[in-house]
Design an enzyme around this catalytic site. Sequence first.
Site, PDB file in Angstrom:
ATOM      1  N   GLU A 194     -45.365 -29.493 -41.652  1.00 29.88           N
ATOM      2  CA  GLU A 194     -44.482 -29.610 -40.494  1.00 29.88           C
ATOM      3  C   GLU A 194     -43.312 -28.657 -40.640  1.00 29.88           C
ATOM      4  O   GLU A 194     -42.892 -28.363 -41.758  1.00 29.88           O
ATOM      5  CB  GLU A 194     -43.941 -31.036 -40.407  1.00 29.88           C
ATOM      6  CG  GLU A 194     -45.053 -32.029 -40.210  1.00 29.88           C
ATOM      7  CD  GLU A 194     -44.629 -33.283 -39.486  1.00 29.88           C
ATOM      8  OE1 GLU A 194     -43.465 -33.661 -39.565  1.00 29.88           O
ATOM      9  OE2 GLU A 194     -45.504 -33.883 -38.838  1.00 29.88           O
ATOM     10  N   HIS A 232     -42.601 -34.557 -34.316  1.00 34.96           N
ATOM     11  CA  HIS A 232     -42.635 -35.814 -35.074  1.00 34.96           C
ATOM     12  C   HIS A 232     -41.648 -36.806 -34.442  1.00 34.96           C
ATOM     13  O   HIS A 232     -40.705 -37.274 -35.070  1.00 34.96           O
ATOM     14  CB  HIS A 232     -42.286 -35.574 -36.552  1.00 34.96           C
ATOM     15  CG  HIS A 232     -42.834 -36.640 -37.456  1.00 34.96           C
ATOM     16  ND1 HIS A 232     -43.410 -36.370 -38.660  1.00 34.96           N
ATOM     17  CD2 HIS A 232     -42.897 -37.986 -37.325  1.00 34.96           C
ATOM     18  CE1 HIS A 232     -43.783 -37.495 -39.246  1.00 34.96           C
ATOM     19  NE2 HIS A 232     -43.486 -38.482 -38.444  1.00 34.96           N
ATOM     20  N   ILE A 256     -49.914 -50.160 -35.472  1.00 32.71           N
ATOM     21  CA  ILE A 256     -49.741 -49.290 -34.300  1.00 32.71           C
ATOM     22  C   ILE A 256     -51.034 -49.233 -33.483  1.00 32.71           C
ATOM     23  O   ILE A 256     -51.011 -49.350 -32.250  1.00 32.71           O
ATOM     24  CB  ILE A 256     -49.276 -47.886 -34.744  1.00 32.71           C
ATOM     25  CG1 ILE A 256     -47.899 -48.000 -35.433  1.00 32.71           C
ATOM     26  CG2 ILE A 256     -49.198 -46.931 -33.551  1.00 32.71           C
ATOM     27  CD1 ILE A 256     -47.402 -46.738 -36.090  1.00 32.71           C
ATOM     28  N   ASP A 277     -48.228 -35.045 -32.518  1.00 35.98           N
ATOM     29  CA  ASP A 277     -46.843 -35.312 -32.914  1.00 35.98           C
ATOM     30  C   ASP A 277     -46.597 -34.905 -34.366  1.00 35.98           C
ATOM     31  O   ASP A 277     -45.462 -34.792 -34.791  1.00 35.98           O
ATOM     32  CB  ASP A 277     -46.561 -36.818 -32.760  1.00 35.98           C
ATOM     33  CG  ASP A 277     -45.098 -37.152 -32.986  1.00 35.98           C
ATOM     34  OD1 ASP A 277     -44.233 -36.396 -32.479  1.00 35.98           O
ATOM     35  OD2 ASP A 277     -44.799 -38.150 -33.666  1.00 35.98           O
ATOM     36  N   ARG A 333     -50.331 -38.886 -38.883  1.00 31.40           N
ATOM     37  CA  ARG A 333     -49.932 -37.991 -39.954  1.00 31.40           C
ATOM     38  C   ARG A 333     -50.630 -36.650 -39.832  1.00 31.40           C
ATOM     39  O   ARG A 333     -51.840 -36.602 -39.537  1.00 31.40           O
ATOM     40  CB  ARG A 333     -50.268 -38.592 -41.326  1.00 31.40           C
ATOM     41  CG  ARG A 333     -49.243 -39.589 -41.811  1.00 31.40           C
ATOM     42  CD  ARG A 333     -47.907 -38.899 -42.118  1.00 31.40           C
ATOM     43  NE  ARG A 333     -46.840 -39.793 -42.488  1.00 31.40           N
ATOM     44  CZ  ARG A 333     -45.957 -40.356 -41.663  1.00 31.40           C
ATOM     45  NH1 ARG A 333     -46.025 -40.134 -40.370  1.00 31.40           N
ATOM     46  NH2 ARG A 333     -44.997 -41.110 -42.123  1.00 31.40           N
ATOM     47  N   ALA A 376     -41.085 -41.966 -33.888  1.00 39.30           N
ATOM     48  CA  ALA A 376     -40.126 -43.051 -34.155  1.00 39.30           C
ATOM     49  C   ALA A 376     -38.796 -42.810 -33.465  1.00 39.30           C
ATOM     50  O   ALA A 376     -37.849 -43.571 -33.679  1.00 39.30           O
ATOM     51  CB  ALA A 376     -39.911 -43.167 -35.654  1.00 39.30           C
TER      52      ALA A 376
END
Length: 535
Positions: free
Chosen positions: A261, A288, A151, A256, A232, A291
């Site tokens: 979380e 999050h 990434i 994100d 993360r 993706a």
Amino acid sequence: MKIIVTERIADEGINYLKENGFDVDIKFGIPHAELLEIIENYDAIIVRSVTKVNEELLQRGKNLKVAGRAGNGIDNIDVNACTKRGIIVVNTPESNIMAAAELAIGLAFCIFRNIPQAHWSGKHNKDYRRSKFNGNELDEKTVGIIGLGRIGSIVARKLQGCNMKVVAYDPYITDERFKKLGVEKCETLEELLRQSDLITLHTPKTSETYGMLGEKELSMCKKGVRIVNAARGGLVNEKALYKAIVEGHVAGAGIDVLEPEPNYDKKPEEQDYTNPLLELDNVIITPHLGASTAEANYNVGTAVTKLVADALKGEMVAAVNMPALKGTSLNELRPYLDLAETLGKIYYQAEKETVQKIEIVYSGDLAEAETGVISLSVLKGFLDVINKEKVNYVNAELIAKSMGIELVESKSTHLDKYTNLITVKFHTKTKELHVSGTVFAKEEIRIVDFFGYKLDFEPTPYVIAIQNVDKPGIIGQIGTILGASDINIAAMQWSRNRKGDKAVAFVSVDGEVSNEVLQLLKNIDGLLKATMMKF
Ligand code: NAD
Ligand code: MLT
């Protein structure tokens, strides 16, 4: 076989599993306590980043064979605990990298230009004025990328297109790779922190990276730095970030991933999540979402279900807890894996004496190849024949070790006849027996040596292995018995080392041969052994 899917994945993936005969239970957002109660019923679990596939779950999941991570990071899966239990862990590391990289870039634009804040104020008609949302440009600024992997590299390429100076800190990436990407290498994290206007994190969460941007590191940053974390939660210490933003040292953050979380599968009215960072105007957050594109969902959902299905069927898949295949694709290796498994299957179908050591010799082209998984394939075949529990590529070595079997691998570039050769030597207390095989024309596999007898035999699913005294009349009698028992011979090959001594034969037949027929063969005068082998 039963598969539980605990987080949302693409329908196409679920349909694929059903079409392939699996029994699929959809339990999106199932609480951990409930999952513990039912996990014993499943052969495989498919998760994204929320479900914890931890020791507690694995202890209860006595029938689990595969854990599928629909996505990239595997920090929610205890891979070591899975490996100890022979559970194959698969993930889809390439399937959502573009989506994650694009989100990181989107967050960068948002925090440089205050786009979400301006949008919110317009929607709520609060202080909706241009002067309030003045921002900065990315152009000619410096971005510091922490973690120049899949990434991070895409982010680098895209931000170069925005005319940013791109520097990165990643001690595990070669100088050549930095050069190829046109990214300036920072030897230390501090070097990156001191010069960056934008810092974006793209490392996995490990004990080394956890909290890597804490109070000390943030204080080293340029005043007015902006930070993006779409990797993360926990990589940036949230308390330290909060303080640095409130004190005005950090100008903004696009986040994100948080730690912990919220459970995004919970209904809004059931959410009880609080996090001080969310109260700050110059922190923008996304749930999050890295993706979450149609493309990535499709890629991830279809890739993970295919991997889980293949692994459950006993096929070799590129699993997280198996030797890595550097630069070689599974397809290129496939014929060697099949050959290796076939060679492994021979011993206990033909012999009884306990094996203490398995020695695998790779010769010719294979001396240069990645042979770790090929050796696992030998072991899998060897154990498949004798083991009641399901042997797979992950547990094969563990099972062999627990049986006290030593595994030795060696390589030799020298070969007379074949371009590649795998020889498996089975050592017992009293002897050593070996089998060899080769792959030619890239896919044709042949057994070329069976316990010292030279052959050129294409293994088929059902083969009768015969040993006899080398004398006339035996072949005819074998043909007659098999014919009378309605067993069709597809191919047959004899090998003898010396005239009048012993000979072995491999006879391919169209189906399994009963013990009664094998006994009739053994009754032939001069026939020493007749064994059914299945490949
Ligand atoms: P990758 O493995 O390809 O790259 C990670 C890089 O980090 C590697 O090059 C590695 O050398 C480097 N690294 C490791 N430890 C480091 C350290 N201490 N300092 C500096 N660099 C270090 O991973 P990737 O596919 O690029 O994924 C990156 C991160 O993005 C992962 O944490 C992954 O879980 C996360 N991710 C998030 C989302 C999302 O939805 N937000 C989506 C996909 C991936
Ligand atoms: C990933 O690691 O793939 C991402 O965090 C995305 C996800 O889990 O949904």
